[in-house]
Enzyme design. Sequence first.
Site, PDB file in Angstrom:
ATOM      1  N   ASP A  35       0.808  -1.219   0.000  1.00  0.00           N
ATOM      2  CA  ASP A  35       0.000   0.000   0.000  1.00  0.00           C
ATOM      3  C   ASP A  35       0.839   1.264   0.000  1.00  0.00           C
ATOM      4  OD1 ASP A  35       0.969  -0.646   2.527  1.00  0.00           O
ATOM      5  OD2 ASP A  35      -0.686   0.318   3.578  1.00  0.00           O
ATOM      6  N   LYS A 148      -6.995  -0.660   6.149  1.00  0.00           N
ATOM      7  CA  LYS A 148      -5.920  -0.373   7.100  1.00  0.00           C
ATOM      8  C   LYS A 148      -5.804   1.119   7.318  1.00  0.00           C
ATOM      9  CE  LYS A 148      -1.648   0.444   6.622  1.00  0.00           C
ATOM     10  NZ  LYS A 148      -0.194   0.523   6.361  1.00  0.00           N
ATOM     11  N   GLU A 189      -4.017   0.044  13.489  1.00  0.00           N
ATOM     12  CA  GLU A 189      -2.550   0.099  13.538  1.00  0.00           C
ATOM     13  C   GLU A 189      -2.059   1.293  14.360  1.00  0.00           C
ATOM     14  OE1 GLU A 189       1.407   0.200  10.624  1.00  0.00           O
ATOM     15  OE2 GLU A 189      -0.585   0.123   9.742  1.00  0.00           O
ATOM     16  N   GLU A 191       1.009   2.373  15.742  1.00  0.00           N
ATOM     17  CA  GLU A 191       2.428   2.000  15.716  1.00  0.00           C
ATOM     18  C   GLU A 191       3.260   2.862  16.657  1.00  0.00           C
ATOM     19  OE1 GLU A 191       6.311   1.638  12.733  1.00  0.00           O
ATOM     20  OE2 GLU A 191       4.398   2.331  11.931  1.00  0.00           O
ATOM     21  N   LYS A 231      -2.749  -4.331  14.232  1.00  0.00           N
ATOM     22  CA  LYS A 231      -1.423  -4.317  13.593  1.00  0.00           C
ATOM     23  C   LYS A 231      -0.484  -3.470  14.451  1.00  0.00           C
ATOM     24  CE  LYS A 231       1.088  -3.471   9.285  1.00  0.00           C
ATOM     25  NZ  LYS A 231       1.008  -3.288   7.823  1.00  0.00           N
ATOM     26  N   SER A 302       1.940  -8.684   8.814  1.00  0.00           N
ATOM     27  CA  SER A 302       1.442  -7.785   7.777  1.00  0.00           C
ATOM     28  C   SER A 302       2.624  -6.913   7.388  1.00  0.00           C
ATOM     29  CB  SER A 302       0.272  -6.935   8.293  1.00  0.00           C
ATOM     30  OG  SER A 302      -0.149  -6.018   7.292  1.00  0.00           O
ATOM     31  N   TYR A 364       4.470   7.581   5.149  1.00  0.00           N
ATOM     32  CA  TYR A 364       4.252   7.239   3.745  1.00  0.00           C
ATOM     33  C   TYR A 364       3.125   8.070   3.174  1.00  0.00           C
ATOM     34  CZ  TYR A 364       0.755   4.053   5.865  1.00  0.00           C
ATOM     35  OH  TYR A 364      -0.273   3.504   6.590  1.00  0.00           O
TER      36      TYR A 364
END
Length: 364
Positions: A35, A148, A189, A191, A231, A302, A364
């Site tokens: 992605d 996601k 997610e 993180e 995630k 993932s 990203y």
Amino acid sequence: MSTRFAQYLDPVKEAELADIAKRLTAPGKGILAADESVSTCGKRLQDINVENSEENRRKYRELLFSAEPDLNEHVSGVILFDETTKQSDSSGNTFISVLEKKGIIPGIKVDKGVVPLAGSLNECTTTGLDGLKERCEEYKAMGIHFAKWRCVLKISKFTPSYQAMIENANVLARYASICQQAGLVPIVEPEVLPDGEHDLETSRRVTEEVLAFQYKALADHHIFLEGTLLKPNMVTPGMQSSTPATPEQCAVATVQALSRTVPPAVAGVVFLSGGQSEEDATVHLNAINNVPLRRPWALTFSFGRALQASVLAAWQGKDENIQDAQNELLKRAKANGEASLGKYKGDQGGAAGNKSLFVKDHAY
């Protein structure tokens, strides 16, 4: 189904979401995260001296999705970028249909990226809630079945702050609710970045705190946990830490953090690689699945960079290297499939095996 407290999902939709989540975390399988945005994919291509054009991005994604003979043996789902959902292979078949024919579930990244969190000490939140309902409904109609959304938290002397943890937890919960209403399984997610000099204990403590905020928010938003995936980061010392830890120590800390915060109802945990080398990510996943602690969820992968680094190194943008590049993808998928069962023997090294994939303040 309505109550005086909330509007809940109907039983049919709950059953559909639970089934998708279960298929995504089938034994020995995990998710390929493909992605990357246009700019991030461009950085990957630039590293191998390939122009960042739409056609080159399409060719690269075709290389990944057409890997034969057995990509679906260890890959249950693929997370796509919006551009990729509208692209086709060289025979004119949409990438969504290519994946469906392999028995691989198509997914989609729906967040719009991280932005500064006003009033914080260099912390951030994630945008993309505006128009999300309509986008999710459109993706579902296209044949996409999970989504996601990534939020990022940072460890420093003063962070993550209460403000950042509660804001990002609520953003992820709102996203999850919208996804489930549209029939998409949300991957949640939060993180915790590996940047920093912190030790393993600090990483575990912060990860626990972040996950505690997250599951409180998911409960507040009436999320159907059996139709979700988490995630998270693996718990490791900071990348600049002077006190390294073994894979076994990291694994114990990771499972402890999960067991203290994540309800057993959650369908599965699909770890991100967090800038680890391909081999390190696999070894850590394998160690996690051998920890002698209670693990009520599927614990699998993932991965993006940790599944693609060797692919890019082998491909170099040349058609004559496509098969070699696909073999690297199949090799890494097999290694991580084995690691998700605790059966990796360290015999699947790749072209980029021990090369660090760490990117400072990764976005990203």
